[in-house]
Scaffold this motif. Sequence first.
Motif, PDB file in Angstrom:
ATOM      1  N   UNK A 159       0.814  -1.217   0.000  1.00  0.00           N
ATOM      2  CA  UNK A 159       0.000   0.000   0.000  1.00  0.00           C
ATOM      3  C   UNK A 159       0.848   1.269   0.000  1.00  0.00           C
ATOM      4  N   UNK A 160       2.008   1.219  -0.625  1.00  0.00           N
ATOM      5  CA  UNK A 160       2.927   2.359  -0.570  1.00  0.00           C
ATOM      6  C   UNK A 160       2.304   3.629  -1.141  1.00  0.00           C
ATOM      7  N   UNK A 161       1.702   3.527  -2.327  1.00  0.00           N
ATOM      8  CA  UNK A 161       1.191   4.729  -2.997  1.00  0.00           C
ATOM      9  C   UNK A 161       0.019   5.341  -2.242  1.00  0.00           C
ATOM     10  N   UNK A 162      -0.905   4.496  -1.796  1.00  0.00           N
ATOM     11  CA  UNK A 162      -2.073   5.050  -1.108  1.00  0.00           C
ATOM     12  C   UNK A 162      -1.707   5.594   0.266  1.00  0.00           C
ATOM     13  N   UNK A 163      -0.707   4.988   0.925  1.00  0.00           N
ATOM     14  CA  UNK A 163      -0.299   5.511   2.228  1.00  0.00           C
ATOM     15  C   UNK A 163       0.389   6.866   2.100  1.00  0.00           C
ATOM     16  N   UNK A 178     -15.168   2.619  -2.534  1.00  0.00           N
ATOM     17  CA  UNK A 178     -14.134   1.847  -1.851  1.00  0.00           C
ATOM     18  C   UNK A 178     -13.039   1.501  -2.852  1.00  0.00           C
ATOM     19  N   UNK A 179     -11.855   2.031  -2.614  1.00  0.00           N
ATOM     20  CA  UNK A 179     -10.730   1.814  -3.517  1.00  0.00           C
ATOM     21  C   UNK A 179      -9.908   0.616  -3.053  1.00  0.00           C
ATOM     22  N   UNK A 180      -9.743  -0.375  -3.926  1.00  0.00           N
ATOM     23  CA  UNK A 180      -8.878  -1.501  -3.625  1.00  0.00           C
ATOM     24  C   UNK A 180      -7.417  -1.106  -3.717  1.00  0.00           C
ATOM     25  N   UNK A 181      -6.552  -2.004  -3.251  1.00  0.00           N
ATOM     26  CA  UNK A 181      -5.120  -1.709  -3.248  1.00  0.00           C
ATOM     27  C   UNK A 181      -4.449  -2.028  -4.583  1.00  0.00           C
ATOM     28  N   UNK A 223       2.870   6.008 -10.510  1.00  0.00           N
ATOM     29  CA  UNK A 223       1.863   7.068 -10.387  1.00  0.00           C
ATOM     30  C   UNK A 223       0.553   6.562  -9.784  1.00  0.00           C
ATOM     31  N   UNK A 224       0.629   5.473  -9.011  1.00  0.00           N
ATOM     32  CA  UNK A 224      -0.560   4.966  -8.340  1.00  0.00           C
ATOM     33  C   UNK A 224      -1.118   5.936  -7.316  1.00  0.00           C
ATOM     34  N   UNK A 234      -9.599   6.455  -0.439  1.00  0.00           N
ATOM     35  CA  UNK A 234      -8.189   6.413  -0.078  1.00  0.00           C
ATOM     36  C   UNK A 234      -7.822   5.093   0.566  1.00  0.00           C
ATOM     37  N   UNK A 235      -6.847   5.128   1.466  1.00  0.00           N
ATOM     38  CA  UNK A 235      -6.338   3.906   2.085  1.00  0.00           C
ATOM     39  C   UNK A 235      -7.449   3.099   2.739  1.00  0.00           C
ATOM     40  N   UNK A 236      -8.312   3.754   3.475  1.00  0.00           N
ATOM     41  CA  UNK A 236      -9.475   3.080   4.034  1.00  0.00           C
ATOM     42  C   UNK A 236      -9.213   2.244   5.267  1.00  0.00           C
ATOM     43  N   UNK A 237      -8.047   2.411   5.901  1.00  0.00           N
ATOM     44  CA  UNK A 237      -7.823   1.689   7.151  1.00  0.00           C
ATOM     45  C   UNK A 237      -8.821   2.178   8.196  1.00  0.00           C
TER      46      UNK A 237
END
Length: 496
Positions: free
Chosen positions: A149-153, A324-327, A334-335, A361-364
């Motif tokens: 999850x590098x890009x979304x984080x 809800x965005x998946x990983x 450019x993710x 986004x990340x959604x945690x």
Amino acid sequence: MNENEEKIIRTSGSHNCGGRCVIKAHVKNERVLRISTENDIPDTKENPQLRGCLRCRSYRNRMYNHDRLKYPMKRIGKRGEGKFKRISWEEAIDTIAENTKSVMEKYGPDSIYVQYATGNAGRVAERTWMKRLLGMYGGYLDYYGSYSTACTQIATPYTFGTIYTGSSRDTWQNSKLIILLGFNPAETIHGTNTAYYLKMAKEAGAKIISIDPIYSNTAIGLADKWIPIRPTTDSALLDAMAYVIITENLQDQDFLDKYCLGFDEEHMPSGIPEGNSYKEYILGKSKDKIPKTPVWAEAITGIPKETIAELAREYATNKPAALIEGFGPQRHAYGEQYTRSGTVLAAITGNMGINGGWASGTGYPVRQEFVASIPISNPNKSQISVYSWPDAIIRGKGMGSDLSVKGVEKLFSNIKLMFNLGGNTLVNQHSDSNGTAKILEDESLVEFITVSDHFLTPSAKFADILLPADNMMEREDIVTPWGIGDYVIYMNKAVD
């Protein structure tokens, strides 16, 4: 109890499998005969059983696989050839200790790296113990970030200041519309019972739309509609949806005026030149001069312009709605833009902070469990991105913030010794696997590599000392939910 009688041991799985379920190992004569799952407590909507999937219940096949590593081994061929000789545990431990001591004395703690690994998600995984040991010995080079999850984080905090943007899954029952963008929990699980919560949402009246390049089991079994999309083009779709929402005045202007900066020219931070608002960008009035119309997006995504416009109207007018965005879609160059496009779309429609909405986004989940682990204190403050270890092997000495270094101004050594414990990231998850393999083959660069695993994986072939790892049913441990959930499971050892 008579050892010839079958006994049932309650435990759980600690692999990075997408779920975290209750496992019941049926044991006789110190051997697991079969695996069942939780079925002995009431199964309610409020507290659904933590039932394992078929992968979990077939885990015995992995545990007793004839290719499983059983003994310590040392390399006898060229590094990467996969040629090993069985040795004793005493020789393996002595060899690892001698090399660790030699490298630490010669190069210092920046030269010792514990590789990113997620094969064992237990609180007392082997890499945790190794980090504790190295921390007591002088320290080690640590990493930050995630291959998953590098890009979304990185991107999500640019909108919200946090990665904890998800709500509880039971709130989906209050959604009118749920858009699953690259989110496939029927196959990836993505937290035990996630598909079950989506089913409950559907029963409560929510419409579910799956956007995915493949006709997945989620699209087949859970969605009311499937929209295929070309891989890596999700951001174009989201921007075109924003174009429709803005040009048809469907945005939640009250929410934007009260809570948001950057949407239009009237709500920009001070000092920002004109023409840099989100609205100007979407309408093609900023530097690129490209209106993000459905026609523009159709050529990129392969989705008909009529479908894009209809999707935008549905999302903007069926509130509360959850995007809800998946990983998966953020795991490419450019993710970050895919993530940011989703968070902004949730913001302009006001679908956050409300029951049944989703900030994207990340959604945690904001509500996180805390379970203590083995305490680790690393006196060496150097850190690199999980992606930068090949750079740190070749040119680590002198590497600074321009090459991802944190905690210190620069590194004082190249990486000379690596521990790869319970992971296959050396030449599997990392990009340019062939190039990475060439680096690892060169013994003048990394002088010593220790690997522990169940099998002779591509990464394990590069070990100088290869150790067999215990199975999740062969140890005591504690596991927490995969991503989302409100429980903790103690793993009882089923067999030796």
